[in-house]
Design an enzyme around this catalytic site. Structure first.
Site, PDB file in Angstrom:
ATOM      1  N   CYS A   2       0.853  -1.179   0.000  1.00  0.00           N
ATOM      2  CA  CYS A   2       0.000   0.000   0.000  1.00  0.00           C
ATOM      3  C   CYS A   2       0.899   1.242   0.000  1.00  0.00           C
ATOM      4  O   CYS A   2       1.953   1.251   0.637  1.00  0.00           O
ATOM      5  CB  CYS A   2      -0.940   0.111   1.197  1.00  0.00           C
ATOM      6  SG  CYS A   2      -2.162  -1.195   1.273  1.00  0.00           S
ATOM      7  N   ARG A  27       3.564  -0.227  -4.945  1.00  0.00           N
ATOM      8  CA  ARG A  27       3.329  -0.777  -3.612  1.00  0.00           C
ATOM      9  C   ARG A  27       1.993  -1.508  -3.501  1.00  0.00           C
ATOM     10  O   ARG A  27       1.665  -2.055  -2.454  1.00  0.00           O
ATOM     11  CB  ARG A  27       3.365   0.351  -2.572  1.00  0.00           C
ATOM     12  CG  ARG A  27       4.673   1.113  -2.557  1.00  0.00           C
ATOM     13  CD  ARG A  27       4.617   2.236  -1.546  1.00  0.00           C
ATOM     14  NE  ARG A  27       4.571   1.715  -0.202  1.00  0.00           N
ATOM     15  CZ  ARG A  27       5.632   1.417   0.532  1.00  0.00           C
ATOM     16  NH1 ARG A  27       6.830   1.594   0.043  1.00  0.00           N
ATOM     17  NH2 ARG A  27       5.490   0.946   1.750  1.00  0.00           N
ATOM     18  N   TRP A  74      -2.804  -2.659  -1.652  1.00  0.00           N
ATOM     19  CA  TRP A  74      -2.554  -4.090  -1.831  1.00  0.00           C
ATOM     20  C   TRP A  74      -3.346  -4.742  -0.705  1.00  0.00           C
ATOM     21  O   TRP A  74      -3.017  -4.590   0.466  1.00  0.00           O
ATOM     22  CB  TRP A  74      -1.065  -4.414  -1.705  1.00  0.00           C
ATOM     23  CG  TRP A  74      -0.746  -5.818  -2.112  1.00  0.00           C
ATOM     24  CD1 TRP A  74      -0.492  -6.262  -3.380  1.00  0.00           C
ATOM     25  CD2 TRP A  74      -0.622  -6.962  -1.255  1.00  0.00           C
ATOM     26  NE1 TRP A  74      -0.233  -7.603  -3.353  1.00  0.00           N
ATOM     27  CE2 TRP A  74      -0.312  -8.063  -2.072  1.00  0.00           C
ATOM     28  CE3 TRP A  74      -0.763  -7.162   0.114  1.00  0.00           C
ATOM     29  CZ2 TRP A  74      -0.125  -9.348  -1.563  1.00  0.00           C
ATOM     30  CZ3 TRP A  74      -0.580  -8.441   0.625  1.00  0.00           C
ATOM     31  CH2 TRP A  74      -0.263  -9.516  -0.217  1.00  0.00           C
ATOM     32  N   ASN A  98      -1.214   2.477   5.425  1.00  0.00           N
ATOM     33  CA  ASN A  98      -0.356   1.399   4.922  1.00  0.00           C
ATOM     34  C   ASN A  98       0.094   0.605   6.130  1.00  0.00           C
ATOM     35  O   ASN A  98       0.656   1.170   7.065  1.00  0.00           O
ATOM     36  CB  ASN A  98       0.855   1.992   4.190  1.00  0.00           C
ATOM     37  CG  ASN A  98       1.979   0.977   3.996  1.00  0.00           C
ATOM     38  OD1 ASN A  98       1.707  -0.194   3.787  1.00  0.00           O
ATOM     39  ND2 ASN A  98       3.206   1.431   4.068  1.00  0.00           N
ATOM     40  N   GLY A  99      -0.128  -0.724   6.105  1.00  0.00           N
ATOM     41  CA  GLY A  99       0.298  -1.583   7.217  1.00  0.00           C
ATOM     42  C   GLY A  99      -0.836  -2.487   7.637  1.00  0.00           C
ATOM     43  O   GLY A  99      -1.851  -2.598   6.933  1.00  0.00           O
ATOM     44  N   GLU A 450      16.647 -17.813  -9.442  1.00  0.00           N
ATOM     45  CA  GLU A 450      16.210 -16.445  -9.714  1.00  0.00           C
ATOM     46  C   GLU A 450      15.579 -16.345 -11.105  1.00  0.00           C
ATOM     47  O   GLU A 450      14.548 -15.700 -11.287  1.00  0.00           O
ATOM     48  CB  GLU A 450      17.408 -15.487  -9.580  1.00  0.00           C
ATOM     49  CG  GLU A 450      17.153 -14.049  -9.976  1.00  0.00           C
ATOM     50  CD  GLU A 450      16.017 -13.374  -9.206  1.00  0.00           C
ATOM     51  OE1 GLU A 450      15.508 -13.944  -8.228  1.00  0.00           O
ATOM     52  OE2 GLU A 450      15.627 -12.271  -9.623  1.00  0.00           O
ATOM     53  N   LYS A 454      11.755 -15.116 -11.904  1.00  0.00           N
ATOM     54  CA  LYS A 454      11.474 -14.005 -12.831  1.00  0.00           C
ATOM     55  C   LYS A 454      10.433 -14.437 -13.852  1.00  0.00           C
ATOM     56  O   LYS A 454       9.481 -13.735 -14.140  1.00  0.00           O
ATOM     57  CB  LYS A 454      12.774 -13.672 -13.543  1.00  0.00           C
ATOM     58  CG  LYS A 454      13.375 -12.383 -13.665  1.00  0.00           C
ATOM     59  CD  LYS A 454      13.475 -11.350 -12.637  1.00  0.00           C
ATOM     60  CE  LYS A 454      12.675 -11.379 -11.424  1.00  0.00           C
ATOM     61  NZ  LYS A 454      13.230 -10.955 -10.226  1.00  0.00           N
ATOM     62  N   GLU A 457       6.845 -15.020 -12.230  1.00  0.00           N
ATOM     63  CA  GLU A 457       6.144 -13.880 -11.641  1.00  0.00           C
ATOM     64  C   GLU A 457       5.601 -12.896 -12.673  1.00  0.00           C
ATOM     65  O   GLU A 457       4.583 -12.265 -12.440  1.00  0.00           O
ATOM     66  CB  GLU A 457       6.980 -13.157 -10.576  1.00  0.00           C
ATOM     67  CG  GLU A 457       8.187 -12.414 -11.072  1.00  0.00           C
ATOM     68  CD  GLU A 457       8.933 -11.700  -9.938  1.00  0.00           C
ATOM     69  OE1 GLU A 457      10.148 -11.551 -10.048  1.00  0.00           O
ATOM     70  OE2 GLU A 457       8.295 -11.293  -8.955  1.00  0.00           O
ATOM     71  N   HIS A 473      14.619 -37.375 -10.031  1.00  0.00           N
ATOM     72  CA  HIS A 473      14.058 -38.004  -8.829  1.00  0.00           C
ATOM     73  C   HIS A 473      12.584 -37.680  -8.661  1.00  0.00           C
ATOM     74  O   HIS A 473      12.066 -37.695  -7.551  1.00  0.00           O
ATOM     75  CB  HIS A 473      14.864 -37.585  -7.598  1.00  0.00           C
ATOM     76  CG  HIS A 473      16.274 -38.094  -7.647  1.00  0.00           C
ATOM     77  ND1 HIS A 473      16.584 -39.422  -7.476  1.00  0.00           N
ATOM     78  CD2 HIS A 473      17.438 -37.467  -7.925  1.00  0.00           C
ATOM     79  CE1 HIS A 473      17.894 -39.598  -7.617  1.00  0.00           C
ATOM     80  NE2 HIS A 473      18.432 -38.414  -7.895  1.00  0.00           N
ATOM     81  N   LYS A 571       5.533  -4.476  -4.540  1.00  0.00           N
ATOM     82  CA  LYS A 571       6.990  -4.302  -4.496  1.00  0.00           C
ATOM     83  C   LYS A 571       7.546  -4.468  -3.089  1.00  0.00           C
ATOM     84  O   LYS A 571       8.638  -4.963  -2.914  1.00  0.00           O
ATOM     85  CB  LYS A 571       7.333  -2.910  -5.044  1.00  0.00           C
ATOM     86  CG  LYS A 571       8.809  -2.624  -5.172  1.00  0.00           C
ATOM     87  CD  LYS A 571       9.400  -3.360  -6.338  1.00  0.00           C
ATOM     88  CE  LYS A 571      10.878  -3.158  -6.490  1.00  0.00           C
ATOM     89  NZ  LYS A 571      11.501  -4.235  -7.263  1.00  0.00           N
TER      90      LYS A 571
HETATM   91  C1  F6R Z   1      10.947 -10.810  -7.091  1.00  0.00           C
HETATM   92  C2  F6R Z   1      11.008  -9.866  -6.000  1.00  0.00           C
HETATM   93  C3  F6R Z   1      10.671 -10.361  -4.646  1.00  0.00           C
HETATM   94  C4  F6R Z   1      11.539  -9.656  -3.593  1.00  0.00           C
HETATM   95  C5  F6R Z   1      11.102 -10.074  -2.186  1.00  0.00           C
HETATM   96  C6  F6R Z   1      11.936  -9.432  -1.115  1.00  0.00           C
HETATM   97  O1  F6R Z   1      11.284 -10.220  -8.305  1.00  0.00           O
HETATM   98  O2  F6R Z   1      11.298  -8.720  -6.186  1.00  0.00           O
HETATM   99  O3  F6R Z   1      10.802 -11.746  -4.555  1.00  0.00           O
HETATM  100  O4  F6R Z   1      12.872 -10.008  -3.807  1.00  0.00           O
HETATM  101  O5  F6R Z   1       9.764  -9.728  -1.996  1.00  0.00           O
HETATM  102  O6  F6R Z   1      11.837  -8.042  -1.171  1.00  0.00           O
HETATM  103  P1  F6R Z   1      12.945  -7.108  -0.537  1.00  0.00           P
HETATM  104  O7  F6R Z   1      14.196  -7.343  -1.304  1.00  0.00           O
HETATM  105  O8  F6R Z   1      12.413  -5.744  -0.688  1.00  0.00           O
HETATM  106  O9  F6R Z   1      13.094  -7.529   0.893  1.00  0.00           O
END
Ligand code: F6R
Length: 576
Positions: A2, A27, A74, A98-99, A450, A454, A457, A473, A571
């Site tokens: 948020c 956010r 969010w 927010n929270g 990773e 990517k 997501e 396995h 984010k």
């Molecule tokens: C994926 C992504 C998330 C963040 C995760 C941790 O592309 O960005 O998996 O890596 O939510 O977020 P931070 O780094 O802000 O603690």
């Protein structure tokens, strides 16, 4: 998650609040809303969906004023509906939040058992408490309300009786007061505010009274504080799309610079402080960076190291103490599980070091020592440049600032330039598939985790990463004729092992892709070979991740996905 923003200006400020909201949309983008002080009192408009849905609703109105707040949501408590969208109103108060107010249900029972509620949100409880305690003094109402709340909040507050003051309060969620030439703002992130003259953080359980010309921040007893403004963030990398269709592509392109700046800014000397054991704790992509870090610390420094998912670590009663260096990795510096894990490590007496991209964030502030990555503001929800900057920190911690590390930005640039077209073409083929597999061993496995995240997501395809030797396995049963299997092979010592696994899936009809270095490529059999510069096996994740990012980006683009704001994600993840 948020985003909140508010402005009290010298002239009407709805436009600035909407512009700021767009910058905070990373956010959360389930719903959006604004409230503005007009001559007829406070009016609000809310819409399910992103800011453009809100703008459409506002288009037919001339709603504007000198004091306004905005919110992008969010969803946590309550479904994604207009009635749950912020701002929320109770009596004389209008609130954006927010929270998560963790004791909202208990407070509802204790104070408002017989009251009707407009929404299913925890925020409305806070608004009702403010109204309940209000006796003409908003500061007192805020203090009394904050005393009762548990959990996290950044609140923007309007009171019907105060057309010249914007109030705000915080605990555990980021909240800044920003002074500009045209008025003062409150915001979850200073990046949402243009031309900041001064930025001050509202710390836990503090609150602020903000006017067009300035602001005062108070502690929980109501004493006015003399707070030092935050130092301005060092020259941020570009905040716009740089001519690309999406922030994600712009941020992929910024990686050489983000890595170069990060390496340059690192202090010299051994930052591991003689640790006998290292734990690297994080979530998502930051955890994946930790997997690389752990491998490097063991391989190069021979220090036992392991990466752990923060949400697991915090409930595992970990065996750590003063000889265990706990490293917390976070782009946002706000992630709830990582922050809770940090607090646990401190409680257990372990030294803490954080690797964070946002200066002044909770994780950066609370850890014993902090290394700031210099990736600049990252807006696309799927991280790229912050992950690359985190890897650069691990190389420097494990290997020191070597010459090879100095050449890494150039190698990343080449990896982008040489793979962009190939990945765009490959994406057309991948976009038609159901399952995708990434395989690799050791560091190639760490970076494959990773790559796979990517892909899933942003393209919503089912993508999984496995240690190459593990596929047979069980998971190999999912491989169908045409399923893409992407093997990363950058280490000659284990190349033949991973290639054998790739041949096993080829024999079952898989469409095989290999990511390897220029030197190793000749003689490797695969349907498609993507090459990256030879930087040595230890630094290879930094270049191997590039084709993975590009493949994911172009696959999502081919599928018409919302690349910068994938569904259900946000984010910064400030909930457990
Ligand atoms: C994926 C992504 C998330 C963040 C995760 C941790 O592309 O960005 O998996 O890596 O939510 O977020 P931070 O780094 O802000 O603690």
């Amino acid at each position: 998650m948020c985003g909140i923003i508010g402005k009290i200006g010298k002239v009407n400020c709805m436009k600035d609040v909407l512009e700021g909201l767009k910058k905070l949309e990373y956010r959360g983008y389930d719903s959006a809303g604004v409230a503005v002080f007009t001559d007829e009192g406070v009016k609000r408009v809310r819409a399910v969906g992103n800011i453009s849905a809100l703008e459409e609703k506002l288009a037919g109105t001339d709603l504007d004023g000198r004091l306004a707040v905005g919110h992008s949501r969010w969803a946590t408590n309550g479904n994604v509906t207009e009635k749950n969208a912020h701002p929320h109103r109770a009596g004389r108060f209008t609130v954006v939040h927010n929270g998560i107010i963790e004791n909202a249900a208990a407070l509802k029972t204790a104070y408002f058992e017989n009251d009707a509620f407009e929404s299913d949100t925890d925020t409305e409880v806070a608004a009702k408490l403010l109204d309940k305690f209000y006796d003409g003094d908003v500061g007192r109402a805020i203090r009394q309300t904050q005393r009762l709340l548990t959990g996290s909040w950044a609140l923007g507050i309007l009171c019907d009786d105060c057309p010249d003051t914007l109030f705000a309060a915080a605990n555990g969620s980021p909240l800044l007061v920003v002074k500009t030439e045209s008025g003062c703002y409150i915001a979850s992130d200073a990046g949402a505010v243009p031309d900041a003259v001064e930025v001050t953080k509202v710390e836990n359980r503090e609150y602020a009274a903000v006017t067009a010309g300035g602001y005062t921040i108070f502690n929980e007893n109501g004493d006015a504080l003399q707070k030092a403004p935050l130092a301005a963030a060092a020259g941020a990398l570009s905040l716009d799309k740089g001519g690309y269709d999406h922030y994600m592509m712009s941020e992929i392109m910024q990686q050489p610079e983000a890595v170069r700046r990060t390496i340059e800014a690192l202090p010299d000397g051994d930052l591991l402080g003689g640790a006998k054991e290292i734990r690297l704790i994080a979530c998502g992509s930051a955890y994946h960076a930790g997997l690389v870090g752990a491998r490097l610390f063991e391989a190069v420094r021979r220090i036992p190291a392991r990466a752990e998912i923060a949400s697991e670590f915090r409930y595992a009663d970990p065996i750590i103490g003063r000889d265990t260096l706990c490293i917390f990795i976070s782009q946002s510096g706000e992630t709830a599980d990582t922050l809770a894990a940090l607090r646990l490590a401190k409680e257990k007496g372990a030294p803490t070091l954080s690797i964070v991209n946002v200066p002044g964030s909770a994780i950066a502030t609370e850890s014993d020592r902090v290394i700031l990555t210099q990736a600049g503001r990252e807006i696309a929800v799927a991280t790229t440049k912050a992950y690359s900057a985190q890897l650069a920190v691990f190389y420097a911690l494990a290997l020191g600032k070597t010459e090879a590390l100095g050449r890494l930005p150039e190698a990343i640039y080449t990896a982008i330039a040489e793979n962009d077209g190939k990945c765009r073409r490959l994406a057309e083929r991948i976009a038609g598939c159901r399952n995708i597999f990434f395989i690799g061993r050791q560091l190639d496995n760490a970076v494959s985790q990773e790559g796979s995240l990517k892909m899933k997501e942003i393209s919503y395809l089912n993508s999984q990463a496995y240690a190459a030797g593990e596929l047979k396995h069980g998971t190999i049963s999912l491989v169908e004729p045409g399923s893409p299997v992407i093997a990363t092979v950058t280490d000659p010592a284990i190349l033949s092992k991973t290639m054998s696994n790739l041949h096993e899936v080829k024999a079952r009809g898989a469409f095989t892709v290999v990511i390897t270095t220029r030197a190793l490529a000749p003689g490797l059999e695969a349907d498609v070979t993507l090459t990256v510069p030879d930087v040595g096996p230890l630094l290879a994740p930094s270049v191997a991740v590039i084709p993975m990012q590009l493949m994911s980006y172009y696959t999502a683009k081919a599928l018409g996905c919302e690349i910068d704001k994938p569904r259900n994600l946000a984010k910064s993840v400030t909930v457990e």
